[in-house]
Enzyme design. Structure first.
Site, PDB file in Angstrom:
ATOM      1  N   LYS B  44     -13.420   0.869   5.742  1.00 45.76           N
ATOM      2  CA  LYS B  44     -12.312   1.358   4.925  1.00 45.76           C
ATOM      3  C   LYS B  44     -11.098   1.680   5.791  1.00 45.76           C
ATOM      4  O   LYS B  44     -11.243   2.093   6.937  1.00 45.76           O
ATOM      5  CB  LYS B  44     -12.777   2.606   4.155  1.00 45.76           C
ATOM      6  CG  LYS B  44     -11.675   3.243   3.340  1.00 45.76           C
ATOM      7  CD  LYS B  44     -12.133   3.789   2.012  1.00 45.76           C
ATOM      8  CE  LYS B  44     -10.936   4.347   1.243  1.00 45.76           C
ATOM      9  NZ  LYS B  44     -10.151   3.310   0.567  1.00 45.76           N
ATOM     10  N   ASN B  68      -8.176   0.167  -9.118  1.00 48.59           N
ATOM     11  CA  ASN B  68      -8.378   1.375  -8.322  1.00 48.59           C
ATOM     12  C   ASN B  68      -7.087   1.817  -7.653  1.00 48.59           C
ATOM     13  O   ASN B  68      -6.230   1.000  -7.333  1.00 48.59           O
ATOM     14  CB  ASN B  68      -9.476   1.168  -7.268  1.00 48.59           C
ATOM     15  CG  ASN B  68      -8.925   0.627  -5.965  1.00 48.59           C
ATOM     16  OD1 ASN B  68      -8.387   1.371  -5.146  1.00 48.59           O
ATOM     17  ND2 ASN B  68      -9.023  -0.683  -5.773  1.00 48.59           N
ATOM     18  N   ALA B  69      -6.996   3.126  -7.489  1.00 45.75           N
ATOM     19  CA  ALA B  69      -5.913   3.717  -6.695  1.00 45.75           C
ATOM     20  C   ALA B  69      -6.523   4.881  -5.923  1.00 45.75           C
ATOM     21  O   ALA B  69      -6.290   6.045  -6.221  1.00 45.75           O
ATOM     22  CB  ALA B  69      -4.771   4.180  -7.582  1.00 45.75           C
ATOM     23  N   ILE B  70      -7.372   4.530  -4.966  1.00 49.39           N
ATOM     24  CA  ILE B  70      -8.041   5.554  -4.154  1.00 49.39           C
ATOM     25  C   ILE B  70      -6.994   6.256  -3.285  1.00 49.39           C
ATOM     26  O   ILE B  70      -7.077   7.464  -3.057  1.00 49.39           O
ATOM     27  CB  ILE B  70      -9.138   4.909  -3.263  1.00 49.39           C
ATOM     28  CG1 ILE B  70     -10.143   4.114  -4.102  1.00 49.39           C
ATOM     29  CG2 ILE B  70      -9.825   5.957  -2.391  1.00 49.39           C
ATOM     30  CD1 ILE B  70     -10.948   4.907  -5.090  1.00 49.39           C
ATOM     31  N   LEU B  72      -6.201   5.281  -0.110  1.00 51.17           N
ATOM     32  CA  LEU B  72      -6.528   5.207   1.326  1.00 51.17           C
ATOM     33  C   LEU B  72      -7.008   6.530   1.918  1.00 51.17           C
ATOM     34  O   LEU B  72      -6.651   6.891   3.034  1.00 51.17           O
ATOM     35  CB  LEU B  72      -5.341   4.651   2.130  1.00 51.17           C
ATOM     36  CG  LEU B  72      -5.012   3.176   1.843  1.00 51.17           C
ATOM     37  CD1 LEU B  72      -3.705   2.776   2.514  1.00 51.17           C
ATOM     38  CD2 LEU B  72      -6.144   2.261   2.315  1.00 51.17           C
ATOM     39  N   CYS B 129      -1.401  -2.515   0.747  1.00 40.93           N
ATOM     40  CA  CYS B 129      -2.079  -1.678  -0.232  1.00 40.93           C
ATOM     41  C   CYS B 129      -1.092  -1.251  -1.319  1.00 40.93           C
ATOM     42  O   CYS B 129      -0.035  -0.706  -1.018  1.00 40.93           O
ATOM     43  CB  CYS B 129      -2.673  -0.427   0.400  1.00 40.93           C
ATOM     44  SG  CYS B 129      -3.519   0.584  -0.838  1.00 40.93           S
ATOM     45  N   GLY B 216     -11.996  -7.780  -8.504  1.00 40.92           N
ATOM     46  CA  GLY B 216     -13.110  -8.321  -9.276  1.00 40.92           C
ATOM     47  C   GLY B 216     -12.826  -9.728  -9.758  1.00 40.92           C
ATOM     48  O   GLY B 216     -11.796 -10.333  -9.427  1.00 40.92           O
ATOM     49  N   GLY B 242     -11.388 -11.970  -2.992  1.00 37.31           N
ATOM     50  CA  GLY B 242     -10.855 -11.802  -4.339  1.00 37.31           C
ATOM     51  C   GLY B 242     -11.900 -12.252  -5.336  1.00 37.31           C
ATOM     52  O   GLY B 242     -12.120 -13.446  -5.523  1.00 37.31           O
ATOM     53  N   THR B 265     -15.561  -5.945  -4.693  1.00 36.32           N
ATOM     54  CA  THR B 265     -16.016  -5.188  -5.863  1.00 36.32           C
ATOM     55  C   THR B 265     -17.479  -5.454  -6.217  1.00 36.32           C
ATOM     56  O   THR B 265     -18.175  -4.557  -6.700  1.00 36.32           O
ATOM     57  CB  THR B 265     -15.095  -5.523  -7.058  1.00 36.32           C
ATOM     58  OG1 THR B 265     -13.758  -5.196  -6.671  1.00 36.32           O
ATOM     59  CG2 THR B 265     -15.455  -4.739  -8.298  1.00 36.32           C
TER      60      THR B 265
END
Lengths: 265, 298
Positions: B44, B68-70, B72, B129, B216, B242, B265
């Protein structure tokens, strides 16, 4: 933690849109502890759908039991699965689950709706019987309480509409018990909606008791990889300093000790 | 049959790695699959200092994948080296560290620190990102700024340098060429696709950051096209990623010209996917009488 293609050996509706499903999965069942959960890949959803997490209601004799409510497309698809079908299960997941109290402590279990599911598994492993407080919106949301009675637990029911048990929130019944037993050594174990957990966290501080809270965040991976389900906590380090940390509910939880969770406003 | 491939100086025993952010730091999946079977592990994204990431909810499921919007979230270089590298060093598998910064200097500083860490085999530069306000995508929206980042990082490290490109640009070949000119040894194609989901009953965005990155199966054929364009525009190896759900998806990216592939994913849905992809590529090569993965490109 492992993957298993587990056969469904029982799948029946309960009342109010709740269902009970049992899988034959000897290794996952043997490794499971109360408070842990599994992730199910629902075979009749599209192949790109994420797994769905479910707390473990029972794990005995190689059989894993899940109590669930049909709320979204995942659980509705799951409702159509027939006995005999094989389903891929990942588990057991989560840190070591609910820590069991000693036999000199009275366990107080607090379940909101189908939050009673992991508490039944816990009740069967605790060294002492105690009190189960169950809350639900209506009588339809009060589930499997007879299972607790069968093994000798005192069960106190509360519903929002008064259709069964005492009318009101489960926390009112809990308050009454805590006020009536100021000197009893007791430990709380809770699973249910977040407002209920937050209220119990507050009771733990007020009545100077420990509570173990089972958090339910939306999860993707279940193994701590994606960081989709984090929870901010305040912990005391070895030097006695309070440090703020970000833990993963799926991997470091889902059980959190009272007084550690930094609740969102 | 020889499954090995080279990405810059990085030698992979097979063409399969994992996409950054979907595999933690290796440990998370090591109980479920033999991570030493992978061609490489991509961890990561890391920057110099720890990053708290975005508020919850951070992701949602959508048809064909997830958004997703983790943000970083990460332990910073020091935390990563202390907590995660010791485990990775015990494993016989190359480590690609995905890295980022919030300024050109920030990228350079992160690279300089990682360059000295024992056990890192390559750096994957995240200039794309979509989920961090500073850095990330702003560096991918401007090819000259992106090239500046690549150049600044190149000056700090002799490790294999992979630049991860964004899919949402009018002509990805401009970015690919600029990255290679600035010193990238390889390219990852592609990052998630910016996307949004709204809960129409709650009348609010589903994820707290409002926008996120779509990943995904839904983005697979976007990736196939972009890999094709990039591999026909530049002469460095490309890691295709992808929406790889099945071995055939990975083979399709390699048919488009990718030297290696990354499973993303799908790890969440079926953690055995990377292993199935390795086996599937070997089966495919055998069926088609191929000796090396290179021959998969059409």
């Amino acid at each position: 933690m492992q993957l298993d293609d587990a056969e469904i050996i029982f799948h029946e509706p309960l009342k109010g849109g709740y269902r009970l499903i049992k899988f034959k999965t000897p290794e996952i069942a043997a490794a499971s502890k109360p408070g842990q959960y599994v992730q199910v890949r629902i075979p009749n959803l599209e192949a790109t759908a994420l797994r769905r997490p479910f707390s473990i209601c029972g794990a005995e004799d190689g059989v894993l039991t899940i109590l669930y409510k049909q709320v979204g497309r995942g659980t509705f698809a799951m409702g159509d699965l027939q006995v005999g079908k094989k389903v891929n299960i990942l588990g057991p997941l989560g840190d070591c689950g609910f820590p069991l109290c000693d036999s000199a402590t009275t366990p107080l279990l607090i379940g909101g709706g189908f939050g009673v599911a992991p508490l039944l598994f816990l009740a069967k492993q605790l060294p002492q019987k105690g009190v189960l407080f169950v809350g639900g919106r209506t009588a339809d949301d009060i589930l499997i309480t007879e299972e607790f009675e069968k093994i000798g637990w005192d069960v106190q029911l509360c519903t929002n509409d008064g259709s069964v048990g005492t009318k009101g929130f489960v926390t009112a019944a809990l308050d009454a018990w805590l006020e009536a037993h100021p000197d009893t050594k007791a430990e709380m174990y809770a699973c249910g909606p977040e407002p209920m957990l937050k209220a119990i966290d507050e009771r733990a501080a007020r009545f100077n008791r420990v509570a173990w809270l089972s958090l339910d965040h939306r999860m993707a991976c279940g193994v701590g990889a994606c960081l989709g389900c984090i929870q901010k906590v305040r912990l005391t380090d070895e030097a006695g300093n309070v440090v703020e940390k970000t833990l993963r509910v799926c991997k470091d939880g889902p059980i959190f000790k009272s007084g550690t969770i930094v609740w969102e406003a | 049959m020889d499954l090995s491939v080279k990405i810059g100086k990085l030698e992979m025993k097979n063409p399969v790695t994992v996409a950054s952010g979907t595999f933690g730091y290796g440990l998370e999946y090591s109980e479920l699959i033999d991570i030493e079977k992978l061609g490489a592990i991509t961890v990561k994204g890391i920057k110099k200092d720890p990053c708290p990431g975005n508020p919850l909810p951070r992701f949602c499921e959508v048809p064909g994948g997830m958004i997703n919007a983790i943000g970083l979230q990460g332990p910073g270089v020091e935390g990563f080296v202390k907590d995660d590298m010791p485990f990775l060093r015990t494993k016989n598998v190359p480590v690609i560290v995905n890295m980022w910064g919030t300024s050109v200097e920030g990228y350079a500083e992160t690279a300089a620190l990682l360059d000295k860490v024992e056990g890192i085999d390559a750096l994957e530069l995240n200039v794309s990102c979509p989920n961090v306000k500073k850095g990330g995508s702003s560096f991918s929206a401007n090819p000259d700024l992106m090239a500046e980042v690549v150049k600044a990082v190149r000056e700090q490290t002799s490790l294999t340098l992979i630049t991860k490109l964004a899919p949402n640009v009018p002509d990805i070949t401009i970015y690919a060429k600029k990255a290679v000119e600035a010193g990238a040894d390889a390219l990852s194609v592609c990052n998630t696709v910016p996307a949004m989901a709204i809960d129409i009953e709650a009348r609010k965005h589903v994820i707290a950051n409002k926008t996120g990155g779509l990943s995904g199966a839904a983005i697979h054929h976007i990736a196939v096209k972009l890999v094709w364009e990039v591999t026909h525009a530049v002469d460095v190896p490309v890691i295709g990623m992808g929406g790889i759900m099945e071995p055939k998806d990975a083979i399709e990216l390699m048919a488009a010209g990718a030297t290696a592939v990354a499973v993303g994913t799908a790890n969440f849905i079926d953690p055995t996917t990377p292993i199935r992809v390795i086996d599937g590529i070997a089966d495919y090569m055998q069926r088609h009488g191929m000796q090396t993965p290179k021959e998969i490109a059409i």
